[in-house]
Design a protein around this motif. Structure first.
Motif, PDB file in Angstrom:
ATOM      1  N   PRO A  17      32.749 -40.187  23.872  1.00 46.82           N
ATOM      2  CA  PRO A  17      33.123 -39.563  25.145  1.00 46.82           C
ATOM      3  C   PRO A  17      31.947 -39.300  26.088  1.00 46.82           C
ATOM      4  CG  PRO A  17      34.380 -38.578  23.388  1.00 46.82           C
ATOM      5  CD  PRO A  17      33.379 -39.498  22.736  1.00 46.82           C
ATOM      6  N   GLU A  18      30.791 -38.913  25.557  1.00 44.31           N
ATOM      7  CA  GLU A  18      29.654 -38.621  26.446  1.00 44.31           C
ATOM      8  C   GLU A  18      29.172 -39.855  27.209  1.00 44.31           C
ATOM      9  OE1 GLU A  18      28.088 -39.020  22.210  1.00 44.31           O
ATOM     10  OE2 GLU A  18      29.682 -37.869  23.157  1.00 44.31           O
ATOM     11  N   LYS A  19      29.483 -41.056  26.714  1.00 45.59           N
ATOM     12  CA  LYS A  19      29.131 -42.291  27.423  1.00 45.59           C
ATOM     13  C   LYS A  19      30.211 -42.697  28.422  1.00 45.59           C
ATOM     14  CE  LYS A  19      25.361 -43.296  25.086  1.00 45.59           C
ATOM     15  NZ  LYS A  19      24.055 -43.437  25.677  1.00 45.59           N
ATOM     16  N   VAL A  20      31.404 -42.109  28.282  1.00 46.91           N
ATOM     17  CA  VAL A  20      32.514 -42.432  29.173  1.00 46.91           C
ATOM     18  C   VAL A  20      32.602 -41.424  30.323  1.00 46.91           C
ATOM     19  CG1 VAL A  20      35.024 -42.797  29.286  1.00 46.91           C
ATOM     20  CG2 VAL A  20      33.749 -43.519  27.257  1.00 46.91           C
ATOM     21  N   ARG A  21      32.147 -40.201  30.113  1.00 50.33           N
ATOM     22  CA  ARG A  21      32.242 -39.138  31.132  1.00 50.33           C
ATOM     23  C   ARG A  21      31.671 -39.505  32.501  1.00 50.33           C
ATOM     24  NH1 ARG A  21      30.442 -35.462  27.068  1.00 50.33           N
ATOM     25  NH2 ARG A  21      32.332 -34.883  25.980  1.00 50.33           N
ATOM     26  N   ASP A  77      34.790 -29.099  31.294  1.00 52.01           N
ATOM     27  CA  ASP A  77      34.153 -29.820  30.191  1.00 52.01           C
ATOM     28  C   ASP A  77      33.848 -31.282  30.535  1.00 52.01           C
ATOM     29  OD1 ASP A  77      36.632 -31.072  30.063  1.00 52.01           O
ATOM     30  OD2 ASP A  77      37.103 -30.354  28.047  1.00 52.01           O
ATOM     31  N   GLY A  78      34.268 -31.732  31.720  1.00 52.13           N
ATOM     32  CA  GLY A  78      33.987 -33.095  32.159  1.00 52.13           C
ATOM     33  C   GLY A  78      34.862 -34.158  31.528  1.00 52.13           C
ATOM     34  N   ASN A  79      35.881 -33.766  30.781  1.00 53.86           N
ATOM     35  CA  ASN A  79      36.734 -34.733  30.091  1.00 53.86           C
ATOM     36  C   ASN A  79      38.013 -35.088  30.837  1.00 53.86           C
ATOM     37  OD1 ASN A  79      35.074 -35.154  27.868  1.00 53.86           O
ATOM     38  ND2 ASN A  79      35.901 -33.386  26.797  1.00 53.86           N
ATOM     39  N   GLU A  80      38.240 -34.468  31.990  1.00 54.37           N
ATOM     40  CA  GLU A  80      39.463 -34.769  32.732  1.00 54.37           C
ATOM     41  C   GLU A  80      39.203 -34.731  34.230  1.00 54.37           C
ATOM     42  OE1 GLU A  80      43.827 -33.816  31.721  1.00 54.37           O
ATOM     43  OE2 GLU A  80      43.112 -32.107  32.885  1.00 54.37           O
ATOM     44  N   LEU A  81      39.702 -35.753  34.894  1.00 53.85           N
ATOM     45  CA  LEU A  81      39.663 -35.832  36.349  1.00 53.85           C
ATOM     46  C   LEU A  81      41.106 -35.834  36.827  1.00 53.85           C
ATOM     47  CD1 LEU A  81      37.883 -36.294  38.911  1.00 53.85           C
ATOM     48  CD2 LEU A  81      38.328 -38.736  38.595  1.00 53.85           C
ATOM     49  N   ALA A 101      39.569 -38.550  25.356  1.00 51.71           N
ATOM     50  CA  ALA A 101      39.690 -37.863  24.067  1.00 51.71           C
ATOM     51  C   ALA A 101      38.929 -38.668  23.017  1.00 51.71           C
ATOM     52  CB  ALA A 101      41.160 -37.727  23.668  1.00 51.71           C
ATOM     53  N   PRO A 102      38.186 -37.989  22.152  1.00 56.24           N
ATOM     54  CA  PRO A 102      37.453 -38.712  21.104  1.00 56.24           C
ATOM     55  C   PRO A 102      38.410 -39.322  20.076  1.00 56.24           C
ATOM     56  CG  PRO A 102      37.241 -36.346  20.793  1.00 56.24           C
ATOM     57  CD  PRO A 102      37.984 -36.548  22.076  1.00 56.24           C
ATOM     58  N   THR A 103      38.046 -40.480  19.552  1.00 54.41           N
ATOM     59  CA  THR A 103      38.802 -41.119  18.478  1.00 54.41           C
ATOM     60  C   THR A 103      37.807 -41.619  17.440  1.00 54.41           C
ATOM     61  OG1 THR A 103      38.712 -43.360  19.392  1.00 54.41           O
ATOM     62  CG2 THR A 103      40.542 -41.974  20.120  1.00 54.41           C
ATOM     63  N   ALA A 104      38.315 -42.089  16.330  1.00 56.61           N
ATOM     64  CA  ALA A 104      37.450 -42.627  15.284  1.00 56.61           C
ATOM     65  C   ALA A 104      36.685 -43.857  15.776  1.00 56.61           C
ATOM     66  CB  ALA A 104      38.276 -42.983  14.052  1.00 56.61           C
ATOM     67  N   LYS A 105      37.267 -44.593  16.714  1.00 53.37           N
ATOM     68  CA  LYS A 105      36.631 -45.820  17.217  1.00 53.37           C
ATOM     69  C   LYS A 105      35.839 -45.608  18.502  1.00 53.37           C
ATOM     70  CE  LYS A 105      39.871 -49.058  15.203  1.00 53.37           C
ATOM     71  NZ  LYS A 105      40.686 -50.247  15.433  1.00 53.37           N
ATOM     72  N   GLY A 106      35.820 -44.396  19.028  1.00 52.42           N
ATOM     73  CA  GLY A 106      35.103 -44.141  20.280  1.00 52.42           C
ATOM     74  C   GLY A 106      35.833 -43.134  21.125  1.00 52.42           C
ATOM     75  N   SER A 107      36.487 -43.624  22.178  1.00 50.35           N
ATOM     76  CA  SER A 107      37.207 -42.748  23.097  1.00 50.35           C
ATOM     77  C   SER A 107      38.535 -43.373  23.493  1.00 50.35           C
ATOM     78  CB  SER A 107      36.391 -42.531  24.382  1.00 50.35           C
ATOM     79  OG  SER A 107      35.153 -41.941  24.107  1.00 50.35           O
ATOM     80  N   GLU A 108      39.518 -42.514  23.642  1.00 47.47           N
ATOM     81  CA  GLU A 108      40.795 -42.933  24.204  1.00 47.47           C
ATOM     82  C   GLU A 108      40.804 -42.407  25.637  1.00 47.47           C
ATOM     83  OE1 GLU A 108      44.609 -44.826  23.674  1.00 47.47           O
ATOM     84  OE2 GLU A 108      42.891 -44.717  22.345  1.00 47.47           O
ATOM     85  N   VAL A 109      41.054 -43.280  26.588  1.00 39.79           N
ATOM     86  CA  VAL A 109      41.107 -42.890  27.988  1.00 39.79           C
ATOM     87  C   VAL A 109      42.564 -42.956  28.424  1.00 39.79           C
ATOM     88  CG1 VAL A 109      40.333 -43.409  30.324  1.00 39.79           C
ATOM     89  CG2 VAL A 109      38.764 -43.739  28.406  1.00 39.79           C
TER      90      VAL A 109
END
Length: 168
Positions: A17-21, A77-81, A101-109
């Motif tokens: 998530p920190e790379k997607v924010r 928290d920077g996770n929602e626009l 949202a974080p997932t086991a494979k990275g992020s779900e957008v």
């Protein structure tokens, strides 16, 4: 004619998530990936007017040049626009949200958009088929936008991986 739009989609991006924010912090670059975007005009802080190229089919006479304004707000928290319509801007009212949202494979957008298109010129004979036809066109645009977004985020990751390999 008024046409309601409601679309929910999600994609998995193989990044934390920190790379997607940063996607949410640079609204103009993010929005520029939307297909059919003709022009994006900043009218105030976090407020933009979208002008889209014609959506639909001119041959079937179900075509619309959509313009709308939106006010964007980033969560603490920077996770929602989220965005809400700007009154009196254009021929559509569109609201929505983009959430990570974080997932086991990275992020779900997650992406959700809803609203209405006003003054859509539709011949009487096509009144029943126009709403699902236009909804379908918007679904395709959203899916293309999400894929372009994924590609852009993963492309940003690639140069840093090359730099790390070169530093070794």
């Amino acid at each position: 004619m008024k046409v309601d739009i409601e679309i929910e989609r999600s994609i998995t991006i193989e990044l934390p998530p920190e790379k997607v924010r940063p996607l949410f912090q640079d609204i103009e670059t993010t929005v520029s990936r939307f297909p059919k975007l003709k022009k994006l005009v900043r009218v105030a802080d976090n407020q933009y007017v979208w002008e889209l190229s014609t959506i639909g089919s001119r041959m079937a006479k179900i075509a619309h040049d959509v313009t709308y304004g939106a006010h964007y707000q980033l969560s603490a928290d920077g996770n929602e626009l989220t965005w809400k319509p700007l009154a009196g801007k254009g021929n559509a009212s569109i609201s929505g949200r983009f959430r990570i949202a974080p997932t086991a494979k990275g992020s779900e957008v997650f992406f959700k958009v809803q609203g209405e298109l006003r003054d859509v010129p539709v011949p009487l004979i096509y009144r029943l088929v126009a709403p699902p036809f236009i909804q379908g066109k918007f679904i395709h645009l959203v899916e293309t936008f999400l894929e372009r977004t994924r590609e852009a985020l993963l492309a940003d990751k690639a140069p840093s991986a090359k730099k790390k390999a070169a530093a070794r």
